[in-house]
Write an enzyme that holds these catalytic residues in place. Structure first.
Site, short mmCIF file in Angstrom:
data_model
loop_
_atom_site.label_atom_id
_atom_site.label_comp_id
_atom_site.label_asym_id
_atom_site.label_seq_id
_atom_site.Cartn_x
_atom_site.Cartn_y
_atom_site.Cartn_z
CD GLN A 189 8.34 -2.65 -13.99
OE1 GLN A 189 7.38 -3.35 -13.73
NE2 GLN A 189 9.46 -2.75 -13.30
CD GLU A 234 7.58 -0.94 -7.99
OE1 GLU A 234 7.34 -1.00 -9.20
OE2 GLU A 234 6.69 -0.90 -7.13
CG ASP A 273 8.38 0.91 -11.77
OD1 ASP A 273 8.31 2.13 -11.56
OD2 ASP A 273 9.43 0.27 -11.64
N GLY A 315 -9.57 -8.78 4.57
CA GLY A 315 -10.97 -8.43 4.37
C GLY A 315 -11.78 -9.08 5.47
N GLY A 316 -12.97 -9.55 5.14
CA GLY A 316 -13.78 -10.22 6.14
C GLY A 316 -13.41 -11.70 6.28
#
Ligand code: CAO
Length: 416
Positions: free
Chosen positions: A17, A140, A169, A248-249
């Site tokens: 892959q 992978e 991959d 995140g925020g």
């Protein structure tokens, strides 16, 4: 319409892959990608996870569209000679063999550079050169574990978890494609090729950048305020698994919608963006939360964020995921339904944009694949079916100057 990579010839010595995803992308954009495969068997994915007996498996067809296939045994003297001719005429050679395999074949970087100083040699390996694991073969999930993705994915009370997305991959293939295009521009300036190497571990780490951010924040302050463990749970000295937290925020979570009891994907992802708090309260019919000091700021909400999510789930209980998103989009709330692969396969918007395409195949009939996720104003990549094993062998040999007799000899020596 001419394609930007037209005239670029690529020896595609890749399999499985990571490498094929890279060369397929370059083929969509116009490069002549010649997939070099072992006679008789070819890329192992041709026969892996077959759904139609004796026909190329979807694993292969979905990673090798727009390419030509040349069968060549590069371990016979005749096969080596063909590869040498090809090297002299090509711009790029891409490979993702196990460490040392190309050298054992006799095609070291020095040899390739001697044959064609303009050649760009691009490789995927599990770990970068000189790394203490640089001799390992890698797939992978090995890369996801070595790249920090697994230790930070999943729920805090469960084991490290790999993602379904091919971070090791296809993601590495995309990094390699950027490297190849950069080296091609560099060659325009210097006239020389170069080696481009991308490791799967490094590519995963690049996508886990925010987790390294979190490690340093944790080292400094001892907690991570956007993780579900804050403020009621415990932190150790390593970044924990945060379930479906926003990261995140913006706090967010996967929330149940109508029908979740029987439909495994009756959920939406709901994000509480700081400045969207007022519209969220209005959408939920909770205008009193707008000015309530327990809810008015992100900091005030965090200690009871899961109570807030529970209230949103009550609101969602009589709405399908689609109905919910249709209401929430009017309030500018970042959200989306959790889509199954079946829904994605049949999504009219994805069909119209060319992200999901149906392509013809000589043995299979037609099959669905993922088209170019990159959209251009001056190029519409046309996705064609993958080649059969050795479909273009004679054609490519003739282009290299082999006569009909010489081609017949190569066949009888089983070199092609
Ligand atoms: N003619 C003759 N020999 C060929 C050939 C051809 N056309 N194509 C491949 N071969 C040979 C190789 O030279 C190698 O021979 P040696 O072992 O004698 O040197 C042999 O086939 C096997 O190659 P391999 O070791 O790469 O294959 P594998 O199935 O054992 O390992 C993989 C597969 C993916 C683990 C390994 O290639 C690898 O670690 N690659 C780098 C990382 C990578 O890309 N992994 C992602 C794969 S996608 O999940």
């Amino acid at each position: 319409m001419s394609k930007p990579l037209e005239g670029i010839k690529i020896i595609d010595f890749t399999h499985v892959q990571a490498g094929p995803a890279c060369t397929q992308l370059l083929a969509w954009f116009g490069a002549d990608v010649i997939k070099v495969e072992r006679p008789g068997s070819g890329d192992v994915t041709r026969s892996q996870l077959r759904d139609i007996p004796d026909a190329d498996a979807l694993y292969f067809t979905m990673l090798n569209s727009n390419k030509r296939s040349l069968t060549l045994d590069t371990k016979t003297p005749e096969g080596k000679e063909v590869l040498e001719k090809l090297v002299k005429e090509s711009d790029v050679l891409v490979e993702n063999f196990a460490p040392g395999a190309l050298d054992r074949m006799g095609f070291t970087w020095e040899r390739l550079n001697e044959l064609n100083p303009k050649l760009i040699v691009a490789s995927v390996k599990g770990f970068s050169d000189g790394h203490h694991y640089d001799d390992l073969k890698v797939y992978e999930n090995v890369a996801q574990c070595a790249g920090g993705a697994a230790s930070t994915t999943g729920f805090w009370d469960g084991p490290p978890t790999v993602s379904a997305a091919a971070l090791g991959d296809s993601n590495t293939g995309m990094h390699l494609a950027i490297g190849i295009l950069t080296a091609l521009i560099g060659r325009g300036q210097t006239g020389r090729g170069q080696k481009v190497a991308v490791s799967m571990q490094d590519s995963v780490i690049n996508l886990c950048r925010v987790k390294l951010r979190d490690q340093q924040r944790l080292d400094r302050v001892g907690y991570l305020e956007e993780y579900p463990q804050y403020p009621h749970g415990e932190f150790s000295d390593v970044v924990p698994r945060g379930g479906n937290a926003g990261g995140g925020g913006q706090p967010g979570w996967v929330l149940k919608c109508k029908g979740w009891e029987t439909d495994p994907n009756a959920y939406i992802y709901f994000t509480i963006q700081g400045h969207a708090w007022e519209p969220i309260c209005r959408a939920l019919g909770k205008p009193e939360w707008i000015s309530d000091p327990n809810y008015a700021t992100a900091q005030a909400r965090q200690p009871h964020i899961f109570d807030i999510f529970a209230t949103i789930e009550e609101w969602l209980a009589d709405k399908t995921k689609y109905e919910a998103v249709d209401i929430l989009r009017k309030f500018d709330i970042p959200c989306a339904p959790v889509l199954s692969m079946k829904e994605i396969a049949n999504d009219p918007s994805l069909r119209a944009s060319g992200t999901i395409v149906e392509v013809p195949h000589k043995e299979r009939g037609s099959y669905l694949t993922v088209g170019s996720p990159i959209k251009f104003s001056g190029l519409k990549p046309e996705i064609t079916g993958s080649p059969l094993l050795g479909e273009h062998t004679d054609e490519i040999l003739a282009e290299l100057g082999y006569s009909k007799d010489q081609i017949a000899n190569l066949h009888s020596s089983r070199s092609v």
